[in-house]
Design an enzyme around this catalytic site. Structure first.
Site, PDB file in Angstrom:
ATOM      1  N   GLU A 435     132.673 -53.939  28.839  1.00 33.51           N
ATOM      2  CA  GLU A 435     133.666 -54.931  28.108  1.00 33.51           C
ATOM      3  C   GLU A 435     133.375 -56.303  28.653  1.00 33.51           C
ATOM      4  OE1 GLU A 435     137.364 -53.533  29.717  1.00 33.51           O
ATOM      5  OE2 GLU A 435     138.470 -55.410  29.053  1.00 33.51           O
ATOM      6  N   ASP A 513     137.438 -51.950  31.871  1.00 32.76           N
ATOM      7  CA  ASP A 513     138.389 -51.951  33.203  1.00 32.76           C
ATOM      8  C   ASP A 513     139.377 -50.896  33.389  1.00 32.76           C
ATOM      9  OD1 ASP A 513     137.148 -54.530  33.990  1.00 32.76           O
ATOM     10  OD2 ASP A 513     138.566 -55.600  32.825  1.00 32.76           O
ATOM     11  N   ASP A 515     142.518 -51.157  33.033  1.00 33.54           N
ATOM     12  CA  ASP A 515     143.864 -51.474  32.861  1.00 33.54           C
ATOM     13  C   ASP A 515     144.130 -51.344  31.230  1.00 33.54           C
ATOM     14  OD1 ASP A 515     142.331 -53.174  31.367  1.00 33.54           O
ATOM     15  OD2 ASP A 515     142.721 -55.072  32.688  1.00 33.54           O
ATOM     16  N   ASP A 517     143.917 -53.286  28.660  1.00 34.93           N
ATOM     17  CA  ASP A 517     143.255 -54.021  27.793  1.00 34.93           C
ATOM     18  C   ASP A 517     141.856 -53.054  27.589  1.00 34.93           C
ATOM     19  OD1 ASP A 517     144.634 -55.939  26.762  1.00 34.93           O
ATOM     20  OD2 ASP A 517     143.505 -57.536  27.769  1.00 34.93           O
TER      21      ASP A 517
END
Ligand code: 0RA
Length: 652
Positions: A435, A513, A515, A517
């Site tokens: 990403e 990540d 998180d 997103d």
């Protein structure tokens, strides 16, 4: 002792030895009985026990099953059936309960109708669960009494005893899987709830309640779900399509109990572009399809084609229509019961019995034809959808050919953003899908360039659930993935067939990540693989990288950990000198917070990293999750996220 008594004693110890040998065989080769000893096998134990209660319900004696995941990861399965018989088993010289719990395939040893305690394919019997549990407790409520027996690794700890009186009826099995057998001991709520929901749809009228005592909400209530379906497969199809816009008002439903193959089919059409078909044999999900699915498809294509031609709806359409076109936007569930199912295929989830094909074809064909004649409005909607699908397929072929032609023309044909590895041997080569450009940069510096390739993906890739097929090939990130992987699509018969013969990497690692997103991007990539490159998942090529959640630092010593328990344990360990606050704890939120060396040592080095293999546990559940998170409708998605936000990772 009399001769008779001596004989009985000898018989008793002989059957005892047999029992011990049987249990020993299960413990020696657990994989032969439950598939494997990973998280999959661990869950298999629950399916096995629940299957027994489902059988009791199908026999008409039970309508409530409660499953509880206890704080110590033991599991309790309760039902309100007749209770496993506890009387003395004449030949075995012990309680029938003890026989059922300790003798392999006890079901087969008795009169089939009265003592059957095994379901379909899982049907290895509850004695296997017993053999693989460090503790199992069977409690039976019947005849006004409560009977109990406990076992360890299958061995009874005492003869069946009466522990009380009760007017209740039923069976309760508590078991704790043996840590000597299983690699993992932690149950996954989403996996269990997915299967129980599926069982409730497949067996209407049974109420199944799931509780997880490991997770409490703000009010101190355990996480729980209740599954109950009155409408069975019809409701299953509506549930699968709950986030999609439907094309016909009610699912088409077919049930046939004539002939040797009882079957049920429910199907519907929605305005999306994908096919969602799940199939079961004896309540087991047949991921790889088989003869029942082939029969369904044949009937669908033939019946719709005949209807469309007769109705004159095709007259203005100049293009050819093929089998795929009839299945765009189709959602269907097929459930058949087969007395002696033959399972084939890589994961033994493909039905081989050839007579089933004709049975499904015939029942389906008749019922669908009736439906079309009785519902001309719905029929017209379906035929128009089929025509659109055929037109889109032609457009998609052109777009796909463009992507493939461009590869050939542009030198290596590889995307400019790909940092390829030196090795050309797919078996050792790995592709990291990373990403963002910045994490991509760290990964490029940190990797072992001999066998690790990096493809950075910018921001959000296209939401393939919503896009029509030819649009997908316009998307830069998707084109890059296709060309980097070296895969191509399409044969003469099947335009979506995936050709993996030139696949360049046998490990494809999604690294995002930790998180929201990151998990969204991961889901998007997985959706794309799920829809268009399912073979990659099914052949075990797709992984998820698990970056550490914490870095612990004390002086020069650096440690990484992946769970909160690990973090606490390591803090204790590092703070041996009593100064806990001298340990510095850093929570990693993004890959970008790690330098290339840290990224390598924690997340990319094969010696130290931790990768999660992506598998399709239950296509129905995975599909629903994908479309719920990705589909058009916002409300169910928000509900889902709110409901599940507090429960760490969504496992797909
Ligand atoms: C055989 C006979 C009978 C009940 C069962 C098996 C039975 C097994 C399981 C396993 C889990 N729950 C169960 N409930 C029932 C009953 C025979 C009779 O009462 O006539």
């Amino acid at each position: 002792m009399t001769a008779e008594k001596l004989k009985k004693a000898a018989e008793y110890s002989a059957s005892n030895i047999q029992v011990l040998e049987g249990l020993e065989a299960v413990r020696k080769r657990p994989a032969m009985y439950i598939g494997d000893v990973s998280v999959k096998g661990l869950h298999h134990l629950v399916w096995e026990v629940v299957d027994n209660s489902i059988d009791e319900a199908l026999a008409g004696f039970c309508d409530l099953i409660k499953v509880t995941i206890n704080t110590d990861n033991s599991v309790t399965v309760e039902d309100n059936g007749r209770g496993i018989p506890t009387d003395m088993h004449v030949k075995e010289k012990r309680s029938a309960l003890e026989v059922v719990m300790t003798v392999l395939h006890a079901g087969g040893k008795f009169d089939k109708d009265t003592y059957k305690v095994s379901g379909g394919l899982h049907g290895v019997g509850v004695s296997c669960v017993n053999a693989l549990s460090i503790m199992l407790r069977a409690t039976v409520y019947r005849d006004g009494k409560v009977f109990q027996q406990e076992y360890s690794r299958g061995i009874p700890q005492y003869p069946v005893k009466v522990i009380g009186e009760s007017d209740l009826r039923g069976t309760t099995i508590d078991f704790k899987p043996d840590a000597d057998i299983f690699q993992v001991l932690e149950y996954n709520y989403v996996t269990v709830s997915g299967r129980l929901r599926e069982l409730a749809f497949l067996n209407p009228g049974i109420r199944i309640i799931l509780k997880d005592l490991r997770e409490k909400d703000e009010k101190g209530e355990p996480r729980s779900d209740e599954f109950f379906s009155e409408g069975g497969l019809r409701e299953f199809v509506q549930y699968m399509d709950s986030t999609r816009e439907k094309l016909i008002s009610e699912p088409i439903y077919v049930e046939s109990n004539k002939g040797t193959t009882p079957l049920q089919v429910a199907m519907s059409y929605n305005t999306s572009f994908s096919e969602n078909l799940v199939s079961y044999v004896n309540n087991i999900n047949t991921h790889e399809g088989g003869t029942h699915v082939a029969g369904f498809r044949r009937a669908l294509t033939r019946t719709l084609k005949t209807y469309a031609e007769k109705s004159g709806l095709l007259e203005k359409v100049k293009i050819d229509i093929n089998g795929d076109d009839f299945r765009e936007g189709l959602t269907a569930v097929i459930s058949v019961k087969v007395a002696e199912p033959q399972f084939e295929g890589q994961t033994k989830t493909k039905l081989g019995n050839s007579d089933v094909m004709g049975a499904v074809d015939q029942a389906m064909g008749e019922a669908l034809q009736n439906f079309l004649e009785e519902h001309p409005k719905d029929a017209k909607m379906i035929v128009n959808k089929v025509i659109l699908a055929a037109q889109a397929r032609h457009a998609a072929r052109k777009a796909r050919e463009m992507v493939q032609r461009k590869n050939v023309l542009s030198g290596t044909g590889l995307p400019g953003k790909l940092a390829d590895c030196a090795s050309t041997d797919p078996a050792v080569s790995e592709l990291y899908l990373v990403e963002g450009d910045s994490a991509g940069g760290s990964a490029k510096q940190g990797r072992n360039r001999h066998f690790q390739a990096i493809l950075p993906l910018r921001g959000k890739i296209l939401n393939v659930e919503k896009a029509q097929e030819h649009k997908i090939y316009d998307n830069e990130e998707i084109k890059n993935m296709i060309t980097a992987l070296g895969v191509s699509f399409g044969t003469n018969d099947d335009h979506k067939a995936l050709n993996l013969s030139k696949l360049r990497y046998h490990k494809i690692v999604i690294m995002t990540d930790a998180d929201v997103d990151g998990s969204h991007i991961r889901t998007l990539i997985l959706t794309f693989f799920f829809r268009y490159m399912r073979d990659l998942i099914e052949q075990g090529y797709v992984y998820i990288a698990l970056p550490p959640l914490y870095q612990l630092k004390k002086g020069k010593e650096e440690r990484y950990c992946w769970t909160e328990q690990e973090r606490d344990a390591i803090i204790k360990e590092m703070a041996r000198d009593g100064k806990a606050d001298s340990v510095n704890v850093q929570r990693y939120k993004g890959l970008g917070e790690m330098n290339p060396e840290q990224l390598w040592s924690t997340t990319m080095d094969p010696e130290r990293r931790s990768l999660k293999l992506v598998n399709i546990e239950s296509a129905a559940e995975a599909d629903h999750l994908f479309s719920m998170l990705m589909g058009d409708e916002v409300a169910p998605r928000r509900d889902f996220i709110e409901k599940n936000a507090k429960y760490a990772n969504i496992d797909i």
